[in-house]
Motif scaffolding. Structure first.
Motif, PDB file in Angstrom:
ATOM      1  N   ASP A 163       3.268   2.311   7.958  1.00 60.25           N
ATOM      2  CA  ASP A 163       4.530   2.819   8.505  1.00 60.25           C
ATOM      3  C   ASP A 163       4.593   4.347   8.471  1.00 60.25           C
ATOM      4  OD1 ASP A 163       5.506   0.334   9.144  1.00 60.25           O
ATOM      5  OD2 ASP A 163       6.664   0.090   7.300  1.00 60.25           O
ATOM      6  N   CYS A 164       3.818   4.979   7.604  1.00 61.95           N
ATOM      7  CA  CYS A 164       3.858   6.450   7.498  1.00 61.95           C
ATOM      8  C   CYS A 164       3.425   7.133   8.803  1.00 61.95           C
ATOM      9  CB  CYS A 164       3.025   6.927   6.319  1.00 61.95           C
ATOM     10  SG  CYS A 164       3.770   6.531   4.718  1.00 61.95           S
ATOM     11  N   PRO A 165       2.298   6.748   9.422  1.00 56.66           N
ATOM     12  CA  PRO A 165       1.946   7.358  10.707  1.00 56.66           C
ATOM     13  C   PRO A 165       3.032   7.157  11.761  1.00 56.66           C
ATOM     14  CG  PRO A 165       0.082   6.118   9.850  1.00 56.66           C
ATOM     15  CD  PRO A 165       1.237   5.825   8.955  1.00 56.66           C
ATOM     16  N   GLN A 216      10.661   7.904   3.828  1.00 55.74           N
ATOM     17  CA  GLN A 216      11.310   7.324   5.011  1.00 55.74           C
ATOM     18  C   GLN A 216      11.010   5.841   5.215  1.00 55.74           C
ATOM     19  OE1 GLN A 216      13.270   9.392   7.055  1.00 55.74           O
ATOM     20  NE2 GLN A 216      12.927  10.896   5.433  1.00 55.74           N
ATOM     21  N   ILE A 217       9.923   5.335   4.618  1.00 53.26           N
ATOM     22  CA  ILE A 217       9.514   3.957   4.945  1.00 53.26           C
ATOM     23  C   ILE A 217      10.358   2.940   4.176  1.00 53.26           C
ATOM     24  CG2 ILE A 217       7.176   4.696   5.580  1.00 53.26           C
ATOM     25  CD1 ILE A 217       6.165   3.577   2.944  1.00 53.26           C
ATOM     26  N   LEU A 233       3.929  12.974   1.741  1.00 50.23           N
ATOM     27  CA  LEU A 233       5.001  12.891   0.741  1.00 50.23           C
ATOM     28  C   LEU A 233       6.348  12.663   1.424  1.00 50.23           C
ATOM     29  CD1 LEU A 233       5.750  13.147  -2.257  1.00 50.23           C
ATOM     30  CD2 LEU A 233       5.952  15.615  -1.918  1.00 50.23           C
ATOM     31  N   ALA A 234       6.611  13.430   2.490  1.00 51.19           N
ATOM     32  CA  ALA A 234       7.887  13.305   3.200  1.00 51.19           C
ATOM     33  C   ALA A 234       8.017  11.942   3.873  1.00 51.19           C
ATOM     34  CB  ALA A 234       8.014  14.422   4.235  1.00 51.19           C
ATOM     35  N   THR A 270       0.825  -1.222   0.000  1.00 47.02           N
ATOM     36  CA  THR A 270       0.000   0.000   0.000  1.00 47.02           C
ATOM     37  C   THR A 270       0.856   1.268   0.000  1.00 47.02           C
ATOM     38  OG1 THR A 270      -0.126  -0.290   2.395  1.00 47.02           O
ATOM     39  CG2 THR A 270      -2.019  -1.029   1.101  1.00 47.02           C
ATOM     40  N   GLY A 271       1.972   1.234   0.721  1.00 47.10           N
ATOM     41  CA  GLY A 271       2.856   2.402   0.724  1.00 47.10           C
ATOM     42  C   GLY A 271       3.450   2.641  -0.647  1.00 47.10           C
TER      43      GLY A 271
END
Length: 322
Positions: A203-205, A189-190, A184-185, A81-82
């Motif tokens: 993983d974004c949150p 990072q993930i 976006l940022a 999904t990411g």
């Protein structure tokens, strides 16, 4: 509020439905299920929609081509999904405002729930608002773990959860409202540090919280609207739910449906007051029925059709535009 964008994940296969047709194009009450998601997003105030296509991409593009507000991004390999949302980097770079991320296989989503996500994201200037629901049937679903002060701590997938975490009944629905630039940022990072070697949007949150940004877990959904359609059985359950909702609406507005359980009517059909729909009648497509009509029993109406007020359509008729 800055204009809101919705990213709708529509790249998946119909593996568990045993179908060659892309999952989001399976019909629910006469319409591809993804169209209900688009409707809910628009009704919540979204002005720009990006559909992420992948499996049978041209079929999905073709089916949605008449929606002038839908853009497309291609996920040529399905890597989670990411990774899917990463395919929208260009659209995100040019967007200053909130972004909903939604699954294209959740046709029962309500506009009120999505509007609540956007409202809280703006009110708290949150980097991310995670839509959650509470259910005892939580097996296989990502658990939302809260820390001190009831604040969001993390999302834990079933296979990674401790016995204690598996008891948690608050689950991640897969619906989010992000600040566009924060999303976006965080995508940069993930990492695919998991057994599937996939990039998880969940993983974004976590990344944003670790950076000290505001991340909110909001119990905005009920499980009925939040669950996606993965099997033919779930497809029939969703169809029945939409049917029951539509039948109730017509009856409240003055239509008699003699035996709702023995009648099939697409939700987009319009029916006038004091009209009677007899059992075993099947009405699909764009059909407008006037006031004081009597339809059925055992009638099939296929739109586009306009039935004038006062009309009786007797038993066993099959009407469609020639």
């Amino acid at each position: 509020m800055a204009g809101s964008m919705a990213i709708v994940l529509a790249a998946g296969k119909s593996t568990r439905m045993k179908s060659a047709l892309p999952k989001v194009l399976h019909n629910v009450c006469g319409r591809p299920m993804i169209e209900y998601v688009l409707d809910a997003a628009r009704s919540a105030g979204v002005t720009r929609i990006v559909a992420i296509v992948g499996h049978e991409a041209e079929k999905v593009r073709g089916a949605l081509s008449y929606h002038s507000d839908v853009e497309f991004a291609l996920q040529s390999e399905q890597k989670g999904t990411g990774h899917a949302v990463m395919m929208c980097r260009e659209q995100l770079r040019s967007h200053d405002g909130p972004v909903l991320v939604l699954a294209g296989d959740t046709p029962l989503l309500k506009k009120e729930s999505l509007a609540q996500l956007l409202e809280i994201q703006q009110a708290q200037q949150a980097a991310c608002v995670i839509g959650t629901a509470v259910t005892q049937a939580n097996f296989g679903l990502g658990r939302v773990i809260r820390g001190s002060g009831n604040t969001f701590e993390k999302i834990v997938e079933e296979k990674d959860a401790t016995p204690e975490e598996k008891k948690v009944q608050e689950i991640n629905t897969g619906c989010y409202a992000f600040d566009g630039q924060a999303l976006l940022a965080s995508l940069e990072q993930i990492q695919p540090n998991n057994s599937q070697a996939e990039y998880y949007l969940t993983d974004c949150p976590r990344v944003l919280k670790e950076q000290g940004r505001t991340v909110v877990a909001l119990e905005a959904f009920d499980m009925v609207e939040a669950l996606g359609v993965n099997t033919r059985e779930q497809l029939s359950q969703v169809t029945r739910t939409l049917q029951q909702s539509a039948m109730s609406r017509w009856m409240v507005n003055g239509t008699t449906i003699v035996m709702p359980d023995q009648t099939f009517i697409d939700p987009q059909v319009q029916i006038g007051v004091d009209t009677i729909i007899e059992p075993f009648t099947h009405i699909t497509g764009s059909v407008v029925i006037g006031d004081n009509c009597r339809i059925g029993p055992h009638v099939i109406l296929e739109g586009p059709l306009n039935i004038a007020a006062g009309t009786t359509v007797g038993p066993f008729k099959h009407l469609r535009k020639s």
